[in-house]
Design a protein around this motif. Structure first.
Motif, PDB file in Angstrom:
ATOM      1  N   GLU A  26       0.811  -1.217   0.000  1.00 29.76           N
ATOM      2  CA  GLU A  26       0.000   0.000   0.000  1.00 29.76           C
ATOM      3  C   GLU A  26       0.845   1.266   0.000  1.00 29.76           C
ATOM      4  N   THR A  35      -0.136   5.715   0.075  1.00 32.75           N
ATOM      5  CA  THR A  35      -1.239   6.658   0.250  1.00 32.75           C
ATOM      6  C   THR A  35      -0.994   7.912  -0.592  1.00 32.75           C
ATOM      7  N   GLN A  55      -5.360   0.767  -6.887  1.00 27.51           N
ATOM      8  CA  GLN A  55      -4.453   1.799  -6.376  1.00 27.51           C
ATOM      9  C   GLN A  55      -4.505   3.035  -7.269  1.00 27.51           C
ATOM     10  N   ARG A 113      -7.000   4.118  -9.157  1.00 25.41           N
ATOM     11  CA  ARG A 113      -8.255   4.834  -8.905  1.00 25.41           C
ATOM     12  C   ARG A 113      -8.215   5.580  -7.569  1.00 25.41           C
ATOM     13  N   SER A 114      -7.777   4.906  -6.535  1.00 28.13           N
ATOM     14  CA  SER A 114      -7.744   5.506  -5.203  1.00 28.13           C
ATOM     15  C   SER A 114      -6.816   6.713  -5.162  1.00 28.13           C
ATOM     16  N   ARG A 166      -8.077   9.668  -7.540  1.00 31.37           N
ATOM     17  CA  ARG A 166      -9.267  10.322  -6.952  1.00 31.37           C
ATOM     18  C   ARG A 166      -8.870  11.243  -5.800  1.00 31.37           C
TER      19      ARG A 166
END
Length: 153
Positions: A95, A97, A125, A127-128, A131
């Protein structure tokens, strides 16, 4: 503000592509954190990096040692960057961020194009992160060369 680059591995495996990307990051003067999800896979990668050809050698260490802060390249599973890395290379679904992308010079997400689960995870990942406002690029290898296929932000 940094950017996240997605690398779709289709021709060369991780152990061949990662050293090339680490080398480019080091040429830029950045310390690197290679973040994985599986400690055993990182141990395997650590061994691969130590046994590379001498002209391709990359000084590195595994996170959790007494000299983490001094390592130009550190391999680990956590979100921390004890070596002060300006570049994080996330492998195998580790992950990242949007806040990290913004705080770092570069985040690289490497994923196996032959693994449907890895493709789905990378798409998620993308898309997140986009966005959330992260600038992103998608790179794919074709005939031994990397080409940018998409850009966001």
């Amino acid at each position: 503000m940094g950017a996240v680059y997605f690398y779709h591995l289709t021709e060369r495996p991780l152990e061949a592509t990662l050293p090339m990307l680490i080398g480019k990051a080091r040429q830029a003067g950045w310390r690197v954190m290679v973040r994985g999800a599986n400690p055993r896979r990182l141990e395997w990668l650590d061994e691969k990096l130590w046994t590379m050809e001498p002209e391709s050698f990359l000084a590195h260490g595994m996170a959790g040692g007494p000299h983490d802060a001094a390592q130009p390249v550190l391999l680990g599973t956590g979100a921390e960057r004890p070596n002060g890395a300006q570049c994080v290379m996330a492998i195998e679904g580790a992950e990242v961020t949007a806040e990290e992308v913004a705080a770092l010079e570069r985040v690289c997400v490497l994923f196996d194009g032959g693994d449907p689960a890895a493709l789905d995870a990378a798409r998620g990942q993308w898309r997140s992160l986009t966005r959330a406002g992260a600038a992103a690029q998608y790179w794919a290898e074709e005939d031994g060369r990397w080409s940018k296929r998409a850009e966001s932000g």
